[in-house]
Design a protein around this motif. Structure first.
Motif, PDB file in Angstrom:
ATOM      1  N   LEU A 107      15.356  85.158  64.342  1.00  0.00           N
ATOM      2  CA  LEU A 107      15.115  86.484  63.766  1.00  0.00           C
ATOM      3  C   LEU A 107      13.827  87.122  64.269  1.00  0.00           C
ATOM      4  O   LEU A 107      13.701  88.346  64.269  1.00  0.00           O
ATOM      5  CB  LEU A 107      15.061  86.376  62.236  1.00  0.00           C
ATOM      6  CG  LEU A 107      16.352  85.971  61.527  1.00  0.00           C
ATOM      7  CD1 LEU A 107      16.088  85.814  60.030  1.00  0.00           C
ATOM      8  CD2 LEU A 107      17.446  86.997  61.767  1.00  0.00           C
ATOM      9  N   LEU A 108      12.868  86.310  64.675  1.00  0.00           N
ATOM     10  CA  LEU A 108      11.544  86.824  65.032  1.00  0.00           C
ATOM     11  C   LEU A 108      11.566  87.888  66.128  1.00  0.00           C
ATOM     12  O   LEU A 108      10.800  88.863  66.036  1.00  0.00           O
ATOM     13  CB  LEU A 108      10.635  85.653  65.442  1.00  0.00           C
ATOM     14  CG  LEU A 108      10.295  84.657  64.327  1.00  0.00           C
ATOM     15  CD1 LEU A 108       9.381  83.556  64.855  1.00  0.00           C
ATOM     16  CD2 LEU A 108       9.641  85.359  63.133  1.00  0.00           C
ATOM     17  N   PRO A 109      12.397  87.775  67.177  1.00  0.00           N
ATOM     18  CA  PRO A 109      12.381  88.830  68.204  1.00  0.00           C
ATOM     19  C   PRO A 109      12.766  90.211  67.685  1.00  0.00           C
ATOM     20  O   PRO A 109      12.428  91.218  68.297  1.00  0.00           O
ATOM     21  CB  PRO A 109      13.407  88.324  69.228  1.00  0.00           C
ATOM     22  CG  PRO A 109      13.463  86.854  69.028  1.00  0.00           C
ATOM     23  CD  PRO A 109      13.268  86.650  67.567  1.00  0.00           C
ATOM     24  N   PHE A 110      13.458  90.257  66.546  1.00  0.00           N
ATOM     25  CA  PHE A 110      13.907  91.541  66.008  1.00  0.00           C
ATOM     26  C   PHE A 110      12.967  92.089  64.927  1.00  0.00           C
ATOM     27  O   PHE A 110      13.215  93.161  64.376  1.00  0.00           O
ATOM     28  CB  PHE A 110      15.310  91.392  65.410  1.00  0.00           C
ATOM     29  CG  PHE A 110      16.315  90.850  66.380  1.00  0.00           C
ATOM     30  CD1 PHE A 110      16.922  91.681  67.306  1.00  0.00           C
ATOM     31  CD2 PHE A 110      16.634  89.489  66.380  1.00  0.00           C
ATOM     32  CE1 PHE A 110      17.845  91.179  68.206  1.00  0.00           C
ATOM     33  CE2 PHE A 110      17.564  88.987  67.276  1.00  0.00           C
ATOM     34  CZ  PHE A 110      18.164  89.823  68.196  1.00  0.00           C
ATOM     35  N   LEU A 111      11.892  91.355  64.615  1.00  0.00           N
ATOM     36  CA  LEU A 111      10.976  91.757  63.553  1.00  0.00           C
ATOM     37  C   LEU A 111       9.713  92.370  64.139  1.00  0.00           C
ATOM     38  O   LEU A 111       9.286  92.006  65.235  1.00  0.00           O
ATOM     39  CB  LEU A 111      10.607  90.544  62.696  1.00  0.00           C
ATOM     40  CG  LEU A 111      11.765  89.855  61.970  1.00  0.00           C
ATOM     41  CD1 LEU A 111      11.265  88.610  61.243  1.00  0.00           C
ATOM     42  CD2 LEU A 111      12.448  90.803  60.987  1.00  0.00           C
ATOM     43  N   PRO A 112       9.093  93.321  63.416  1.00  0.00           N
ATOM     44  CA  PRO A 112       7.826  93.889  63.900  1.00  0.00           C
ATOM     45  C   PRO A 112       6.732  92.835  63.936  1.00  0.00           C
ATOM     46  O   PRO A 112       6.770  91.842  63.202  1.00  0.00           O
ATOM     47  CB  PRO A 112       7.523  94.983  62.868  1.00  0.00           C
ATOM     48  CG  PRO A 112       8.298  94.605  61.652  1.00  0.00           C
ATOM     49  CD  PRO A 112       9.533  93.920  62.134  1.00  0.00           C
ATOM     50  N   SER A 113       5.764  93.044  64.781  1.00  0.00           N
ATOM     51  CA  SER A 113       4.690  92.059  64.942  1.00  0.00           C
ATOM     52  C   SER A 113       3.864  91.889  63.679  1.00  0.00           C
ATOM     53  O   SER A 113       3.197  90.875  63.496  1.00  0.00           O
ATOM     54  CB  SER A 113       3.766  92.476  66.093  1.00  0.00           C
ATOM     55  OG  SER A 113       3.225  93.776  65.853  1.00  0.00           O
ATOM     56  N   SER A 114       3.907  92.883  62.784  1.00  0.00           N
ATOM     57  CA  SER A 114       3.141  92.807  61.542  1.00  0.00           C
ATOM     58  C   SER A 114       3.833  91.977  60.469  1.00  0.00           C
ATOM     59  O   SER A 114       3.248  91.717  59.417  1.00  0.00           O
ATOM     60  CB  SER A 114       2.883  94.221  60.998  1.00  0.00           C
ATOM     61  OG  SER A 114       4.119  94.897  60.759  1.00  0.00           O
ATOM     62  N   SER A 115       5.068  91.559  60.707  1.00  0.00           N
ATOM     63  CA  SER A 115       5.808  90.800  59.705  1.00  0.00           C
ATOM     64  C   SER A 115       5.157  89.437  59.460  1.00  0.00           C
ATOM     65  O   SER A 115       4.758  88.746  60.395  1.00  0.00           O
ATOM     66  CB  SER A 115       7.259  90.610  60.144  1.00  0.00           C
ATOM     67  OG  SER A 115       7.952  89.772  59.239  1.00  0.00           O
ATOM     68  N   GLN A 116       5.080  89.034  58.191  1.00  0.00           N
ATOM     69  CA  GLN A 116       4.491  87.746  57.839  1.00  0.00           C
ATOM     70  C   GLN A 116       5.353  86.574  58.295  1.00  0.00           C
ATOM     71  O   GLN A 116       4.879  85.434  58.331  1.00  0.00           O
ATOM     72  CB  GLN A 116       4.277  87.673  56.323  1.00  0.00           C
ATOM     73  CG  GLN A 116       3.279  88.673  55.779  1.00  0.00           C
ATOM     74  CD  GLN A 116       3.074  88.523  54.295  1.00  0.00           C
ATOM     75  OE1 GLN A 116       3.335  87.473  53.711  1.00  0.00           O
ATOM     76  NE2 GLN A 116       2.606  89.580  53.640  1.00  0.00           N
ATOM     77  N   THR A 138      -8.065  91.719  53.707  1.00  0.00           N
ATOM     78  CA  THR A 138      -7.293  92.019  54.905  1.00  0.00           C
ATOM     79  C   THR A 138      -5.988  92.701  54.510  1.00  0.00           C
ATOM     80  O   THR A 138      -5.175  92.111  53.790  1.00  0.00           O
ATOM     81  CB  THR A 138      -6.987  90.738  55.689  1.00  0.00           C
ATOM     82  OG1 THR A 138      -8.216  90.033  55.950  1.00  0.00           O
ATOM     83  CG2 THR A 138      -6.300  91.070  56.998  1.00  0.00           C
ATOM     84  N   PRO A 139      -5.751  93.943  54.942  1.00  0.00           N
ATOM     85  CA  PRO A 139      -4.520  94.653  54.568  1.00  0.00           C
ATOM     86  C   PRO A 139      -3.270  93.904  55.023  1.00  0.00           C
ATOM     87  O   PRO A 139      -3.206  93.378  56.128  1.00  0.00           O
ATOM     88  CB  PRO A 139      -4.654  95.999  55.298  1.00  0.00           C
ATOM     89  CG  PRO A 139      -6.120  96.168  55.543  1.00  0.00           C
ATOM     90  CD  PRO A 139      -6.640  94.786  55.775  1.00  0.00           C
ATOM     91  N   GLY A 140      -2.308  93.844  54.143  1.00  0.00           N
ATOM     92  CA  GLY A 140      -1.036  93.216  54.467  1.00  0.00           C
ATOM     93  C   GLY A 140      -0.974  91.727  54.246  1.00  0.00           C
ATOM     94  O   GLY A 140       0.100  91.137  54.370  1.00  0.00           O
ATOM     95  N   LEU A 141      -2.104  91.093  53.928  1.00  0.00           N
ATOM     96  CA  LEU A 141      -2.118  89.649  53.704  1.00  0.00           C
ATOM     97  C   LEU A 141      -2.251  89.344  52.210  1.00  0.00           C
ATOM     98  O   LEU A 141      -2.956  90.049  51.485  1.00  0.00           O
ATOM     99  CB  LEU A 141      -3.266  88.982  54.462  1.00  0.00           C
ATOM    100  CG  LEU A 141      -3.183  88.992  55.985  1.00  0.00           C
ATOM    101  CD1 LEU A 141      -4.356  88.212  56.576  1.00  0.00           C
ATOM    102  CD2 LEU A 141      -1.862  88.402  56.464  1.00  0.00           C
ATOM    103  N   PRO A 142      -1.591  88.289  51.740  1.00  0.00           N
ATOM    104  CA  PRO A 142      -1.738  87.891  50.335  1.00  0.00           C
ATOM    105  C   PRO A 142      -3.097  87.269  50.070  1.00  0.00           C
ATOM    106  O   PRO A 142      -3.913  87.111  50.987  1.00  0.00           O
ATOM    107  CB  PRO A 142      -0.609  86.869  50.152  1.00  0.00           C
ATOM    108  CG  PRO A 142      -0.378  86.312  51.519  1.00  0.00           C
ATOM    109  CD  PRO A 142      -0.642  87.437  52.481  1.00  0.00           C
TER     110      PRO A 142
END
Length: 255
Positions: A107-116, A138-142
């Motif tokens: 699935l990773l090749p189809f996901l944006p680079s910002s995806s966790q 840090t924005p976007g990180l838990p």
């Protein structure tokens, strides 16, 4: 006499005439077929209506239950609080399932680079510098914290562990020593040297259990610490900050 009897012709026994079944007129046959078709359509329609009524009844009961819960307890689930009701935890379970199934790399090749998902693994191993990124800034990180090297997601407690919160100092690090001593100034480290072994065993087990059994936080991985060097931390310099997470204050329990 005997010869006449011998050659006497046997008469066939009479048979009763069979009643002939009356033939139906073509109009009557069509009428019978229409009646059968109407009965079949009626049977199918009644089943569909019954299923629809059952679904509508269940939906009505659920709506009434949610409304009563909200007006009585100010929650839709009668104050029932569980991890399974938290969307972020459900997302975490989905990520775990994808990782365990082996489907994640596809699935990773189809996901944006910002995806966790690009950095997801369970359990995940952190370095101290990697863990420091998850301090809520840090924005976007838990938000993560560690105790006794176990890393927990505490994003659901952002008001406490996020920037500006009373326990933000624990975010992005392993401050096991502070959990044991209650000193939030000089003891923000995992270095437990110089502390009584029995106290370490009791207090660390208590706080690890607190996060493991929480209905807000969950375990995500392990932090590999760098080797400890130098002298152990000295005695706590500020007793005014010996307030531990989860300890009752005048305005309630802070977690």
């Amino acid at each position: 006499m005997s010869s006449s009897v011998r050659y006497r012709k046997q008469r066939p026994s009479p048979t009763l005439p069979q009643r002939k079944q009356p033939d139906l007129w073509p109009a009557d046959e069509r009428r019978v077929e229409e009646i059968i078709e109407n009965e079949e359509e009626f049977d199918d329609g009644s089943d569909k209506v019954t299923a629809f009524e059952i679904v509508r009844l269940i939906f009505t009961v659920l709506v009434i239950n949610f409304l009563l819960s909200y007006f009585i307890t100010d929650s839709y689930f009668w104050n029932y609080d569980s991890l399974i009701l938290r969307p972020r935890y459900l997302q975490f379970l989905l990520y775990r399932a994808l990782d365990a199934s082996g489907a994640l790399p596809h699935l990773l090749p189809f996901l944006p680079s910002s995806s966790q998902l690009h950095t997801f693994s369970y359990p995940r191993n952190f370095t101290d510098s990697e863990l420091a990124l998850y301090n809520g800034k840090t924005p976007g990180l838990p938000i993560y914290l560690a105790i006794n090297s176990s890393v927990f997601d505490v994003s659901e407690g952002r008001t406490s562990y996020g920037p500006g919160g009373p326990y933000h100092i624990f975010a992005g690090r392993d401050a096991t020593r502070a959990f044991v001593t209650g000193c939030f100034t000089s003891d923000l480290t995992h270095d437990l040297r110089g502390i009584d072994e029995e106290k370490i065993k009791t207090d660390v087990a208590h706080w690890v259990g607190f996060f493991e059994k929480s209905n807000k936080y969950w375990y995500v991985g392990h932090v590999e610490h760098e080797p400890i060097t130098g002298p152990p931390p000295g005695p706590c310099q500020s007793r005014a900050m010996r307030q531990k997470p989860g300890v009752r204050r005048g305005d309630g329990v802070i977690q």
